[in-house]
Motif scaffolding. Structure first.
Motif, PDB file in Angstrom:
ATOM      1  N   SER A 196       0.820  -1.212   0.000  1.00 33.28           N
ATOM      2  CA  SER A 196       0.000   0.000   0.000  1.00 33.28           C
ATOM      3  C   SER A 196       0.857   1.266   0.000  1.00 33.28           C
ATOM      4  O   SER A 196       1.943   1.296   0.585  1.00 33.28           O
ATOM      5  CB  SER A 196      -0.928   0.012   1.219  1.00 33.28           C
ATOM      6  N   GLN A 197       0.345   2.300  -0.654  1.00 36.44           N
ATOM      7  CA  GLN A 197       0.992   3.616  -0.658  1.00 36.44           C
ATOM      8  C   GLN A 197       0.181   4.630   0.155  1.00 36.44           C
ATOM      9  O   GLN A 197       0.439   5.834   0.106  1.00 36.44           O
ATOM     10  CB  GLN A 197       1.164   4.098  -2.108  1.00 36.44           C
ATOM     11  N   LEU A 198      -0.791   4.121   0.911  1.00 38.24           N
ATOM     12  CA  LEU A 198      -1.679   5.013   1.659  1.00 38.24           C
ATOM     13  C   LEU A 198      -0.943   5.801   2.733  1.00 38.24           C
ATOM     14  O   LEU A 198      -1.223   6.979   2.952  1.00 38.24           O
ATOM     15  CB  LEU A 198      -2.823   4.194   2.283  1.00 38.24           C
ATOM     16  N   VAL A 199       0.010   5.178   3.410  1.00 37.82           N
ATOM     17  CA  VAL A 199       0.777   5.889   4.441  1.00 37.82           C
ATOM     18  C   VAL A 199       1.506   7.077   3.827  1.00 37.82           C
ATOM     19  O   VAL A 199       1.502   8.190   4.394  1.00 37.82           O
ATOM     20  CB  VAL A 199       1.783   4.935   5.130  1.00 37.82           C
ATOM     21  N   ASP A 200       2.131   6.883   2.683  1.00 39.94           N
ATOM     22  CA  ASP A 200       2.869   7.955   2.005  1.00 39.94           C
ATOM     23  C   ASP A 200       1.942   9.121   1.664  1.00 39.94           C
ATOM     24  O   ASP A 200       2.262  10.292   1.909  1.00 39.94           O
ATOM     25  CB  ASP A 200       3.514   7.426   0.721  1.00 39.94           C
ATOM     26  N   VAL A 201       0.773   8.788   1.087  1.00 42.93           N
ATOM     27  CA  VAL A 201      -0.168   9.824   0.661  1.00 42.93           C
ATOM     28  C   VAL A 201      -0.721  10.585   1.851  1.00 42.93           C
ATOM     29  O   VAL A 201      -0.746  11.825   1.862  1.00 42.93           O
ATOM     30  CB  VAL A 201      -1.319   9.189  -0.157  1.00 42.93           C
ATOM     31  N   PHE A 202      -1.150   9.857   2.881  1.00 42.73           N
ATOM     32  CA  PHE A 202      -1.763  10.521   4.036  1.00 42.73           C
ATOM     33  C   PHE A 202      -0.734  11.340   4.818  1.00 42.73           C
ATOM     34  O   PHE A 202      -1.061  12.371   5.404  1.00 42.73           O
ATOM     35  CB  PHE A 202      -2.444   9.498   4.940  1.00 42.73           C
ATOM     36  N   ALA A 203       0.509  10.894   4.805  1.00 43.29           N
ATOM     37  CA  ALA A 203       1.575  11.673   5.449  1.00 43.29           C
ATOM     38  C   ALA A 203       1.720  13.035   4.771  1.00 43.29           C
ATOM     39  O   ALA A 203       1.889  14.065   5.443  1.00 43.29           O
ATOM     40  CB  ALA A 203       2.891  10.910   5.413  1.00 43.29           C
ATOM     41  N   HIS A 204       1.646  13.057   3.444  1.00 46.32           N
ATOM     42  CA  HIS A 204       1.716  14.333   2.719  1.00 46.32           C
ATOM     43  C   HIS A 204       0.521  15.222   3.066  1.00 46.32           C
ATOM     44  O   HIS A 204       0.670  16.436   3.236  1.00 46.32           O
ATOM     45  CB  HIS A 204       1.750  14.081   1.211  1.00 46.32           C
ATOM     46  N   ILE A 205      -0.647  14.610   3.177  1.00 46.44           N
ATOM     47  CA  ILE A 205      -1.846  15.386   3.538  1.00 46.44           C
ATOM     48  C   ILE A 205      -1.694  15.992   4.928  1.00 46.44           C
ATOM     49  O   ILE A 205      -1.966  17.177   5.142  1.00 46.44           O
ATOM     50  CB  ILE A 205      -3.106  14.488   3.470  1.00 46.44           C
ATOM     51  N   LEU A 206      -1.223  15.194   5.881  1.00 48.44           N
ATOM     52  CA  LEU A 206      -1.043  15.686   7.254  1.00 48.44           C
ATOM     53  C   LEU A 206       0.030  16.770   7.335  1.00 48.44           C
ATOM     54  O   LEU A 206      -0.022  17.641   8.213  1.00 48.44           O
ATOM     55  CB  LEU A 206      -0.675  14.517   8.181  1.00 48.44           C
ATOM     56  N   ASN A 207       0.981  16.717   6.402  1.00 48.33           N
ATOM     57  CA  ASN A 207       2.052  17.720   6.379  1.00 48.33           C
ATOM     58  C   ASN A 207       1.671  18.983   5.608  1.00 48.33           C
ATOM     59  O   ASN A 207       2.506  19.864   5.383  1.00 48.33           O
ATOM     60  CB  ASN A 207       3.331  17.118   5.781  1.00 48.33           C
ATOM     61  N   GLY A 208       0.394  19.056   5.185  1.00 48.88           N
ATOM     62  CA  GLY A 208      -0.098  20.271   4.541  1.00 48.88           C
ATOM     63  C   GLY A 208       0.270  20.426   3.078  1.00 48.88           C
ATOM     64  O   GLY A 208       0.159  21.516   2.520  1.00 48.88           O
ATOM     65  N   LYS A 209       0.705  19.334   2.451  1.00 45.05           N
ATOM     66  CA  LYS A 209       1.050  19.414   1.024  1.00 45.05           C
ATOM     67  C   LYS A 209      -0.219  19.491   0.168  1.00 45.05           C
ATOM     68  O   LYS A 209      -1.300  19.086   0.602  1.00 45.05           O
ATOM     69  CB  LYS A 209       1.866  18.182   0.608  1.00 45.05           C
ATOM     70  N   LYS A 210      -0.065  19.998  -1.053  1.00 47.11           N
ATOM     71  CA  LYS A 210      -1.192  20.055  -1.994  1.00 47.11           C
ATOM     72  C   LYS A 210      -1.280  18.699  -2.702  1.00 47.11           C
ATOM     73  O   LYS A 210      -0.559  18.439  -3.667  1.00 47.11           O
ATOM     74  CB  LYS A 210      -0.980  21.186  -2.998  1.00 47.11           C
ATOM     75  N   VAL A 211      -2.137  17.849  -2.181  1.00 53.10           N
ATOM     76  CA  VAL A 211      -2.296  16.501  -2.707  1.00 53.10           C
ATOM     77  C   VAL A 211      -3.613  16.431  -3.468  1.00 53.10           C
ATOM     78  O   VAL A 211      -4.674  16.699  -2.898  1.00 53.10           O
ATOM     79  CB  VAL A 211      -2.283  15.461  -1.577  1.00 53.10           C
ATOM     80  N   VAL A 212      -3.556  16.125  -4.752  1.00 52.35           N
ATOM     81  CA  VAL A 212      -4.773  16.067  -5.559  1.00 52.35           C
ATOM     82  C   VAL A 212      -5.141  14.621  -5.857  1.00 52.35           C
ATOM     83  O   VAL A 212      -4.269  13.783  -6.092  1.00 52.35           O
ATOM     84  CB  VAL A 212      -4.635  16.872  -6.871  1.00 52.35           C
ATOM     85  N   ALA A 213      -6.439  14.343  -5.818  1.00 52.91           N
ATOM     86  CA  ALA A 213      -6.952  13.003  -6.107  1.00 52.91           C
ATOM     87  C   ALA A 213      -7.440  12.944  -7.540  1.00 52.91           C
ATOM     88  O   ALA A 213      -8.087  13.874  -8.023  1.00 52.91           O
ATOM     89  CB  ALA A 213      -8.084  12.658  -5.152  1.00 52.91           C
ATOM     90  N   MET A 214      -7.126  11.853  -8.216  1.00 57.63           N
ATOM     91  CA  MET A 214      -7.609  11.606  -9.575  1.00 57.63           C
ATOM     92  C   MET A 214      -8.320  10.250  -9.545  1.00 57.63           C
ATOM     93  O   MET A 214      -7.674   9.215  -9.487  1.00 57.63           O
ATOM     94  CB  MET A 214      -6.439  11.576 -10.560  1.00 57.63           C
ATOM     95  N   TYR A 215      -9.652  10.271  -9.534  1.00 58.62           N
ATOM     96  CA  TYR A 215     -10.364   9.013  -9.355  1.00 58.62           C
ATOM     97  C   TYR A 215     -10.940   8.492 -10.665  1.00 58.62           C
ATOM     98  O   TYR A 215     -11.489   9.226 -11.470  1.00 58.62           O
ATOM     99  CB  TYR A 215     -11.451   9.146  -8.286  1.00 58.62           C
ATOM    100  N   ALA A 216     -10.778   7.203 -10.871  1.00 61.39           N
ATOM    101  CA  ALA A 216     -11.337   6.536 -12.047  1.00 61.39           C
ATOM    102  C   ALA A 216     -12.851   6.469 -11.911  1.00 61.39           C
ATOM    103  O   ALA A 216     -13.372   6.368 -10.796  1.00 61.39           O
ATOM    104  CB  ALA A 216     -10.754   5.130 -12.160  1.00 61.39           C
ATOM    105  N   PRO A 217     -13.598   6.540 -13.035  1.00 57.08           N
ATOM    106  CA  PRO A 217     -15.061   6.493 -12.960  1.00 57.08           C
ATOM    107  C   PRO A 217     -15.595   5.266 -12.217  1.00 57.08           C
ATOM    108  O   PRO A 217     -16.651   5.331 -11.586  1.00 57.08           O
ATOM    109  CB  PRO A 217     -15.481   6.468 -14.434  1.00 57.08           C
ATOM    110  N   ALA A 218     -14.853   4.159 -12.283  1.00 59.17           N
ATOM    111  CA  ALA A 218     -15.299   2.937 -11.601  1.00 59.17           C
ATOM    112  C   ALA A 218     -15.422   3.144 -10.092  1.00 59.17           C
ATOM    113  O   ALA A 218     -16.173   2.431  -9.417  1.00 59.17           O
ATOM    114  CB  ALA A 218     -14.320   1.798 -11.875  1.00 59.17           C
ATOM    115  N   ILE A 219     -14.708   4.128  -9.555  1.00 61.92           N
ATOM    116  CA  ILE A 219     -14.713   4.362  -8.111  1.00 61.92           C
ATOM    117  C   ILE A 219     -16.078   4.813  -7.621  1.00 61.92           C
ATOM    118  O   ILE A 219     -16.544   4.408  -6.562  1.00 61.92           O
ATOM    119  CB  ILE A 219     -13.660   5.431  -7.726  1.00 61.92           C
ATOM    120  N   ALA A 220     -16.720   5.689  -8.379  1.00 65.62           N
ATOM    121  CA  ALA A 220     -18.012   6.225  -7.953  1.00 65.62           C
ATOM    122  C   ALA A 220     -19.024   5.108  -7.733  1.00 65.62           C
ATOM    123  O   ALA A 220     -19.795   5.128  -6.763  1.00 65.62           O
ATOM    124  CB  ALA A 220     -18.523   7.219  -8.981  1.00 65.62           C
ATOM    125  N   ALA A 221     -19.011   4.113  -8.614  1.00 66.20           N
ATOM    126  CA  ALA A 221     -19.940   2.997  -8.482  1.00 66.20           C
ATOM    127  C   ALA A 221     -19.637   2.175  -7.227  1.00 66.20           C
ATOM    128  O   ALA A 221     -20.550   1.616  -6.605  1.00 66.20           O
ATOM    129  CB  ALA A 221     -19.863   2.109  -9.719  1.00 66.20           C
TER     130      ALA A 221
END
Length: 493
Positions: A213-238
């Motif tokens: 998993s890369q979730l720890v890396d991503v959430f660490a950036h969010i907690l550190n106030g970085k500008k983290v943008v999400a790009m979600y595939a259409p399949a996610i909404a379903a």
């Protein structure tokens, strides 16, 4: 294929939720040690030989969810140290899959077995149709393992369904023979052959094959106030039963600074692929294949090189969305969210994509933060994709998206390979022979071949959390809700 509702998936989700909660409390290094103990308390009924072995397996699963390869596992290294290294990590490491050796059941070699349902019937179709005369029949049929070639004719011909196949699930699911047993009978992955389709991971009933998993890396950036943008595939909404705009709201509540729907990148991809297809047909190419599925592209590069020149040179929707995101903010950290294992492989080789999360990852993040997607007010982005862009997520959707953009759609003869199982790989090999001239081109042969590694398309990916059939219906509703009609858009242009 295992149902998505299983104990392995639940354990993976619980570990991720515990990790995120600890990170929210800024106590991951202290709390991570107790995750296996919380999940298997002293008075728990053991799932294996004892609760201590259960805890050891959970400890190793936690290490994989922290983003580390278990091939380098050190049983004396504290989880706190793994957590510290994960928080300090600059980028994810390869390979994207890891193998939990301790969990592997060392399944017996695949074979056929006569069960007690056998009636020893007079017709004896199992014996009569066995090409190697490996079956004898007394009161019941018996199979001589030294003669049996595992062709399955006995099972196919038994009127009582009394003969069953005992498979090795991961080997059976791998379409390219990338998984074999080692000297101890445990499975191992040959990454030179692997196409990262994820079939082995979702079919192993012991959860021995995992993504890091890369979730720890991503959430660490969010907690550190970085500008983290999400790009979600259409399949996610379903997967989250979301209406347009609700997933944007949820991901922003989770800490992402901006949210992009990857269907906008799919529109760019379809525009480019339709133009490329037109050009290829005009110059006399036999066929073109789509390029948005990275597992398929790798399957061609490694296993069907005779199709190399047919793969579209157009980049994927993920790449084009990352390009849009980086143009909007060059300093942002881009995070693709999808149902795919192969996208992690693609992301690792795309400078515009920083991280790739699975639906399971993002589901755990939303659960840890108590965010209910379906209850949120929609917050749609300013760029609305076409319905056909969103339809990339289902098998046949890419070919249809290209077709509606062609000046003369009648030139397109679509062919769809719905899932890269062993039969799908055989279809690929056939197209390879046609392209190379080793096989004559059949009448009305497809000239645009869409290939999806997962049956049903991305809605059936290896990291989904919703039944693919249900997700397909939900996606249909999502596709038509507020999206632009690509057919009308093309006519306007």
């Amino acid at each position: 294929m295992l149902n998505i509702n299983n104990d392995v998936s639940h354990k993976k989700n619980e570990i991720l939720v515990q990790i995120i909660k600890a990170m929210m409390n800024k106590s991951l290094e202290n709390d991570v040690h107790f995750i296996p103990r919380k999940m298997v308390p002293r008075d728990a009924t053991p799932k294996t030989c004892c609760i201590f072995h259960d805890r050891e397996l959970l400890r190793q699963r936690t290490i994989a969810q922290l983003g580390f390869s278990l091939e380098e596992y050190d049983d004396e290294k504290p989880l706190a140290l793994y957590a510290k290294e994960a928080l300090a990590r600059e980028k994810p490491s390869m390979p994207i899959l890891t193998f939990l050796h301790e969990a592997c059941n060392a399944c017996v070699t695949s074979h056929y077995l006569v069960t007690n349902a056998c009636q020893g019937c007079l017709a004896r179709p199992c014996m009569m149709n066995c090409p190697k005369k490996a079956i004898t029949v007394g009161k019941q049929a018996t199979i001589d393992a030294t003669k049996c070639i595992n062709c399955g004719m006995c099972m196919q011909n038994c009127p009582y369904h009394a003969i069953i196949k005992i498979p090795v699930p991961c080997e059976e699911a791998c379409p390219v023979g990338a998984i074999t047993k080692d000297e101890q009978g445990k499975e191992r992955i040959d990454y030179d052959k692997c196409i990262f389709c994820g079939n082995c991971m979702r079919n192993c009933p012991f959860g021995a094959i995992m993504t890091k998993s890369q979730l720890v890396d991503v959430f660490a950036h969010i907690l550190n106030g970085k500008k983290v943008v999400a790009m979600y595939a259409p399949a996610i909404a379903a997967q989250f039963r979301a209406k347009p705009g609700q997933l944007e709201s949820a991901l922003k509540q989770a800490g992402f600074s901006r949210v992009w729907e990857v269907a906008i990148g799919a529109d760019v991809c379809a525009d480019n692929e339709s133009k490329e297809f037109q050009e290829r047909m005009e110059r006399g190419d036999k066929l073109m294949t789509t390029s948005c599925c990275p597992a398929y592209v790798r399957a061609v590069r490694v296993h069907v090189p005779s199709l190399n020149e047919c793969v579209s040179e157009t980049r994927t929707p993920m790449h084009y969305t990352a390009e849009i995101a980086k143009k909007a903010d060059p300093d942002c950290i881009t995070v693709f969210i999808g149902p795919c294992v192969a996208k992690r492989y693609e992301g690792a080789n795309d400078d515009l994509v920083d991280y790739v999360l699975s639906i399971q990852d993002i589901g755990a993040l939303l659960m840890a933060k108590n965010i209910e997607v379906a209850s949120l007010e929609p917050e749609p982005d300013s760029i609305i994709p076409t319905a056909s862009g969103r339809n990339f997520a289902v098998s046949g959707g890419v070919a249809e998206s290209i077709k509606v953009r062609l000046p003369d759609p009648s030139i397109l003869r679509p062919g769809v390979i719905n899932g890269l199982n062993k039969a799908g790989m055989a279809q690929l090999a056939t197209y390879g022979k046609i392209n190379s001239g080793a096989m004559p081109t059949p009448p009305n042969c497809a000239n645009l071949v869409e290939v999806m590694a997962c049956e049903g398309g991305c809605v059936g990916g290896p990291a989904v959390i919703t039944n693919p059939k249900v997700a397909t219906v939900l996606l249909k509703n999502y596709v038509t809700a507020g999206a632009i009609d690509a057919d009308k858009m093309a006519k306007k242009e």
